[in-house]
Design an enzyme around this catalytic site. Structure first.
Site, PDB file in Angstrom:
ATOM      1  N   ARG A  50       0.775  -1.055   0.063  1.00  0.00           N
ATOM      2  CA  ARG A  50      -0.152  -0.021  -0.090  1.00  0.00           C
ATOM      3  C   ARG A  50       0.891   1.385  -0.180  1.00  0.00           C
ATOM      4  NH1 ARG A  50      -1.301   1.965   4.470  1.00  0.00           N
ATOM      5  NH2 ARG A  50      -2.210   0.188   5.688  1.00  0.00           N
ATOM      6  N   ASP A 174      -6.482  17.770 -16.175  1.00  0.00           N
ATOM      7  CA  ASP A 174      -7.197  16.572 -16.440  1.00  0.00           C
ATOM      8  C   ASP A 174      -6.630  16.510 -17.920  1.00  0.00           C
ATOM      9  OD1 ASP A 174      -8.289  14.370 -17.371  1.00  0.00           O
ATOM     10  OD2 ASP A 174     -10.071  14.561 -16.130  1.00  0.00           O
TER      11      ASP A 174
END
Ligand code: PLP
Length: 384
Positions: A50, A174
């Site tokens: 993780r 984006d």
């Protein structure tokens, strides 16, 4: 790792032939969730996936280099990437976002605003007065989506970044619709670039993933820590697949763009088509800016069909090569009806304000033969 090479070389070869264990040419996939300690209180480079993983780190390094950023954080989806950039916002802080953004982005921002986590104002970035008014409210973040989904509107990244910075805001772009092969927003002044790697970067419609690239190493560190804290880091297998997709990014995008230009020209000349939105067309209002800030016009376009919803239905039922499905940027050609599909989660009022009509269709142009694709469109348009 490769450094300071042409982007095509980074995409094709970063990490190739560097395996120290067995000399594997293709970088190994490390699925292990956990890593041995070298001894008491002596962790190695990685301890828990993780927090960090070699396969994911190679993907992050590759995308960071392609985007000319200081580093990148690989997360589970494009939506998670946008969400990660919002961690700096506190109640009362403002984010400025495009009124015609991807509907999932609109849903995320409005949902978090409803929980009073921050404020959001959606504006038309082509409206200079609206932008000025929004920046006068001292936003902390400005989100740009260019070209926008699905109307392919173009925002001048350099100009808006300058204005946003003067107002004390950081800029997120984006870059999903173009990929770093065709646009590098950090070079134009952006602070963060996000991608749905689900799209052109992976390119094969078989991985959901996202990335945040930051220009500033301090931001990279902060976002890396937050991604671990909130647990949104991407899976090693997905990272491996995405890196495999990136190997052919430039070849795919170049070819797909060539065919998309032919599709845009064909649709523009067809009597059943009311309007075509493709920045490569000289008639597109964002053509000059796109030409200046992009290395190409991409493989996405949208168009309005004559005859309303009935014509839309007949068209999508008649196509054989274009597949009716959401998403984009894969090797296969897709057609989507934003109103009932990708942008159904936007309120009808918000859709209307953004200019997304019932007769709008969006195409993602793939790698199939150009004549076959044009033939497919011609036949389907005959059927409407
Ligand atoms: N940004 C854009 C422009 C998109 O088109 C999408 C998805 O379609 C996203 C972000 C969200 O990405 P994901 O579906 O990987 O969460």
């Amino acid at each position: 790792m490769l450094r300071n090479r042409a982007p095509q070389t980074i995409a094709a070869a970063n990490g190739i032939g560097k395996d120290s264990a067995f000399g594997a040419v293709a970088p190994p996939l490390y699925l292990s969730t956990t890593f041995t300690f070298d001894g008491f209180n002596r962790p190695r480079a990685y301890d828990y996936t993780r927090a960090g993983n070699p396969t994911r780190d190679l993907l992050a390094d590759t995308i960071a280099q392609l985007e000319a950023g200081a580093g990148a954080v690989i997360v589970a989806s494009g939506t998670a990437a946008i969400d990660l950039t919002l961690v700096c916002l506190e109640p009362g802080d403002l984010i400025v976002a495009p009124h015609d953004c991807y509907a999932g982005t609109w849903r995320l921002l409005t949902a978090r605003q409803a929980r009073r986590q921050f404020d959001v104002v959606f504006i038309d970035f082509a409206d200079a007065a609206a932008l000025e008014l929004a920046l006068a409210r001292s936003p902390k973040l400005v989100l740009i989506e260019t070209p926008s989904n699905p109307l392919m509107r173009i925002v001048d990244i350099r100009l808006v970044s300058e204005q946003a910075k003067a107002a004390g805001a950081k800029v997120i772009v984006d870059n999903t619709f173009l990929s770093p092969a065709l646009q590098q927003p950090i070079k134009l002044g952006a602070d963060f670039v996000i991608h749905s790697t689900t799209k052109f970067l992976n390119g094969h419609s078989d991985v959901i993933g996202g990335v945040v690239v930051a220009a500033d190493p301090t931001d990279v560190k902060e976002l890396t820590d937050w991604a671990n804290t909130t647990g949104v880091t991407g899976a090693p297998f997905d990272s491996y697949m995405t890196l495999r997709g990136i190997r052919t990014l430039f070849a795919r995008v170049e070819r797909q763009e060539r065919t998309a230009a032919a599709v845009a020209a064909f649709l523009s000349a067809h009597p059943a088509v009311l309007a075509v939105y493709y920045p490569g067309l000289p008639s597109h209002p964002g053509h000059a800016i796109a030409k200046a800030q992009q290395n190409g016009f991409g493989a996405m376009l949208s168009f309005e069909i004559a005859g309303g919803l009935d014509a839309v239905r007949r068209f999508v039922e008649a196509v054989e090569i274009f597949t009716l499905a959401e998403s984009l940027g894969g090797i296969e050609s897709l057609v989507a009806h934003p109103c009932t599909m990708t942008h159904a989660s936007m309120s009808p009022e918000a859709r209307h304000a953004a200019g997304i009509s019932d007769s709008l269709l969006r195409l993602s142009v793939g790698l199939e033969n150009e004549a076959d694709l044009l033939g497919d469109l011609a036949r389907a348009l005959e059927a409407v």
